[in-house]
Write an enzyme that holds these catalytic residues in place. Structure first.
Site, PDB file in Angstrom:
ATOM      1  N   SER A 408       0.609  23.268  -8.176  1.00  0.00           N
ATOM      2  CA  SER A 408       1.537  24.213  -7.559  1.00  0.00           C
ATOM      3  C   SER A 408       2.982  23.727  -7.633  1.00  0.00           C
ATOM      4  O   SER A 408       3.912  24.527  -7.523  1.00  0.00           O
ATOM      5  CB  SER A 408       1.173  24.424  -6.086  1.00  0.00           C
ATOM      6  N   HIS A 429      -1.030  28.239 -12.971  1.00  0.00           N
ATOM      7  CA  HIS A 429      -0.943  28.207 -11.513  1.00  0.00           C
ATOM      8  C   HIS A 429      -1.567  29.470 -10.934  1.00  0.00           C
ATOM      9  O   HIS A 429      -0.934  30.518 -10.858  1.00  0.00           O
ATOM     10  CB  HIS A 429       0.520  28.065 -11.080  1.00  0.00           C
ATOM     11  N   GLU A 441       0.964  32.240 -12.694  1.00  0.00           N
ATOM     12  CA  GLU A 441       2.151  31.631 -13.285  1.00  0.00           C
ATOM     13  C   GLU A 441       1.695  30.744 -14.443  1.00  0.00           C
ATOM     14  O   GLU A 441       0.951  29.782 -14.233  1.00  0.00           O
ATOM     15  CB  GLU A 441       2.907  30.780 -12.258  1.00  0.00           C
ATOM     16  N   ASN A 479       6.924  29.017  -5.630  1.00  0.00           N
ATOM     17  CA  ASN A 479       6.981  28.037  -4.551  1.00  0.00           C
ATOM     18  C   ASN A 479       8.372  27.441  -4.376  1.00  0.00           C
ATOM     19  O   ASN A 479       8.743  27.020  -3.274  1.00  0.00           O
ATOM     20  CB  ASN A 479       5.951  26.935  -4.788  1.00  0.00           C
TER      21      ASN A 479
END
Length: 690
Positions: A408, A429, A441, A479
């Site tokens: 992540s 991801h 992702e 993130n």
């Protein structure tokens, strides 16, 4: 008649074939010759019946979305359908592939509809912030009933040919040569003589409508709309079909459509439609893709198991690896339990469940990954652990196998450098639960080979994911922006806000839940562990974790969860802790409003998005929107953070960021140069869809 429409005859049956690849959209260059064909065949005494069909892989799959918001060129779809309804001889729509939106509305203009057994029919306009604008909300209830039409239109979900037949939406379903069947059907109907009643004049289903039951269903659907205007308008338009004369209901539908098409919500949802299509395009479309026949997944925990399910659900057999037989069986057991839940809900048959379970091969030996073409690592979020895993993969994976990490946050270039084949390494991801969440992702590392990247972009589509290619940085796109959004959360608490006040500001904005609700759901210990690994602290969250308050799973977090309840209630102990920590820091509580919460959470997120674009971590502003809508719950009706920034006003965002930067001195509030350019030009980048 034109390059997009062909006329042919089978005896006394005329066949009109629309040929406008790839999906036979009802563009003006289709509607115009179609209208001419309808008029000429209506008046041709040698024609006993008319079949409307399509070339290629599908029936008409919708209107031409690029025409929305522009002056309408006549004839529009409504005029074509109205002309169809003046024909005394039978008209038959021959549906294969999908009949969606304007395509189904065109078919509703015919007296009869026949379908290939694999066809799907629906009115998905609600997903674009619209309602069916070609008479769909007024004609569909006349065939399937008001409640069935309401569910179809408000959900936007298509139904299969068999269900459509059972609901009287189609009159016959065929296997084999659809056109031959349709022509024979039309000829047989014509031989019986008329009159043939158009859908607009069929009122029997409407007369049987229980309005109280309809209104109850509509009210329930309205609750689920969460601030979206289109579902409410769809429900009203279907109700109008029941309560108003046909022409009045049709006029009301058009008025609602025009209001919606001009709205910010519909603009936002249409923006997302094009953004997802743009993000899905392969960045290296001419490269030869690698063959993926079997996938390996390392780690059978929640994330690894979900990833494995996502691939099996997409048709790929999976080798699932764990460190011990006990952990492996626990993971496989959880996978079986998840499929059993789907069976209990009716979304999966028992046979399909067993077929999917048969596609899993469990192992505790890395050597069993030798026949995998793609291997996804989903182990503990620690660089040393991941490097150890990739070292083992480097030794056993076949040449050309793609090696992916589900990290992540971590530096994928560093992970790739720990192998002898960095060109085969990239990031995938997934978002939890990986078998449900749409976003993926795809992280392109510095040395990732173009064919490896192109392969996984194509693979993402096959397993039903919305993929966005991003670059390497801490947290990638989602993130990284999440960290910026949450940077002021603790400060807001210490200065006088409560978790419930902040969360309410988020849900009022349109998020499914606020940041503290989300933290409790995910588990506060996850963030705590990540902070400790990076030498960071969070006064309130760390204190809660030190008390064993990890969120829902422990019954206590920022909220209190009574008797295993999923919805938390405010906890006086947490509020007392916040005031205690504020006093220790000499912070006097004050009243904090919704505007301030937005300025200190959402505005820094936009600012971070601008930095991401500057650094080319994301290729387009619209890619960022796709990430946030599909992975983090950003409200669909606002189009994603970068699109919403345009609605909010970049100049306003800059002014408030500068205010908070001056007041706090924090870098998170320092406006990015690209944000300033956006304020001047109104565009995030050349060619941006934002």
């Amino acid at each position: 008649m034109s390059d997009f429409l062909k006329l042919s005859r089978d005896g006394d049956v005329a066949i009109v074939t629309i040929d406008n690849p790839p999906v036979n959209a009802l563009s003006f260059h289709v509607r115009e010759p179609l209208m001419q064909a309808v008029v000429s065949l209506r008046d041709d005494v040698s024609v006993a019946a008319i079949v409307i069909a399509c070339a290629g892989r599908t029936f008409v799959a919708g209107a031409d979305i690029t025409e929305f918001g522009k002056p309408v060129q006549q004839p529009d779809l409504r005029a074509v359908v109205a002309m169809l309804e003046t024909i005394a001889k039978p008209t038959v729509a021959a549906i294969h592939g999908t009949a969606l939106g304007g395509g189904l509305e065109l078919a509703l203009g015919c007296h009869f509809r026949v379908a290939d057994a694999g066809a799907r029919l629906g009115l998905p306009e609600v997903k674009l912030g619209l309602l069916p604008g070609g008479g769909g909300t007024v004609r569909l209830p006349r065939l399937v009933g008001a409640v069935k039409a309401l569910r179809m239109i408000v959900s936007g979900a298509p139904i299969g040919a068999a269900e459509a037949h059972g609901a009287d939406l189609v009159d016959a379903v065929f296997d084999g040569d659809l056109i031959t069947h349709a022509v024979n059907f039309a000829r047989e109907i014509a031989s019986k003589g008329g009159p043939f009643t158009p859908v607009r004049d069929r009122n029997d289903e409407l007369r049987q409508t229980d309005l109280a039951a309809f209104d109850a269903e509509a009210a329930d659907l309205a609750k689920k709309a969460r601030g979206l205007e289109a579902p409410i308008a769809c429900a009203q338009s279907v109700r109008n079909a029941v309560t108003l004369p046909f022409e009045e209901a049709l006029a009301a539908e058009r008025a609602l459509f025009m209001k919606l098409v001009a709205s910010d919500q519909s603009r936002a949802q249409r923006h997302l439609f094009f953004a997802e299509r743009e993000a899905a395009k392969n960045p290296d479309k001419d490269v030869v893709k690698r063959r993926i026949a079997r996938v390996g997944v390392i780690g059978a925990g929640t994330m690894g198991g979900g990833i494995a399910m996502a691939f099996v659900n997409g048709g790929f057999p999976v080798t699932l690896l764990e460190t011990s037989e006990e952990a492996l069986q626990r993971g496989l057991g959880m996978i079986e339990k998840n499929y059993a839940v789907s069976v209990s809900r009716g979304s999966l048959t028992e046979d399909a469940k067993q077929q999917r379970l048969a596609q899993f091969k469990g192992s505790t030996d890395y050597a069993d990954l030798v026949d995998c073409d793609l291997i996804v690592e989903a182990v503990f979020e620690d660089m040393a652990v991941k490097k150890e895993v990739f070292g083992k993969l480097d030794a056993v994976a076949r040449p050309g196998a793609i090696l992916a990490t589900n990290t992540s946050y971590l530096d994928i270039d560093e992970i790739a450098a720990s192998t002898s084949r960095p060109q085969d390494v990239l990031g995938l991801h997934f978002f939890s639960p990986a078998n449900v969440m749409k976003l993926l992702e795809i992280v392109r590392a510095d040395k990732t080979a173009p064919d490896a990247l192109a392969t996984v972009v194509d693979l993402a589509r096959k397993i039903g994911k919305v993929a966005v290619v991003v670059g390497v940085c801490h947290g990638f796109v989602g993130n990284r922006m999440l960290a910026a959004r949450g940077a002021e959360s603790e400060a807001l608490l210490l200065e006088g806000a409560t978790p419930s006040l902040i969360d309410k500001a988020f849900t009022d904005f349109g998020w499914p839940m606020g940041p503290f609700q989300m933290g409790d759901l995910a588990g506060l210990d996850i963030g705590w562990r990540n902070r400790k690994a990076r030498g960071q602290t969070a006064v309130i969250a760390d204190s809660l974790c030190e008390q064993g308050r990890f969120g829902q799973k422990t019954g206590r977090g920022f909220y209190l969860y009574e008797a295993g309840a999923r919805a938390g209630i405010p906890d006086p102990e947490v509020e007392a802790l916040i005031r205690e920590k504020a006093a220790e820091k000499g912070i006097a509580p004050r009243t904090i409003g919704t505007d301030e919460i937005a300025e200190r959470t959402l505005y820094p997120m936009i600012n971070e998005g601008a930095k991401i674009l500057e650094e080319k971590i994301a290729a387009r502003a619209s890619d960022i929107d796709v990430v946030w809508v599909n992975g983090y719950g950003f409200p669909v009706g606002k189009g994603g953070p970068m699109f919403w920034a345009g609605l909010e006003g970049a100049a306003k965002i800059i002014e408030r960021l500068e205010y908070w930067h001056q007041r706090t001195g924090k870098d998170v509030f320092k406006p990015a140069p690209l944000l300033r350019r956006m304020a001047e030009t109104g565009s995030w980048e050349a060619g941006s869809t934002a």
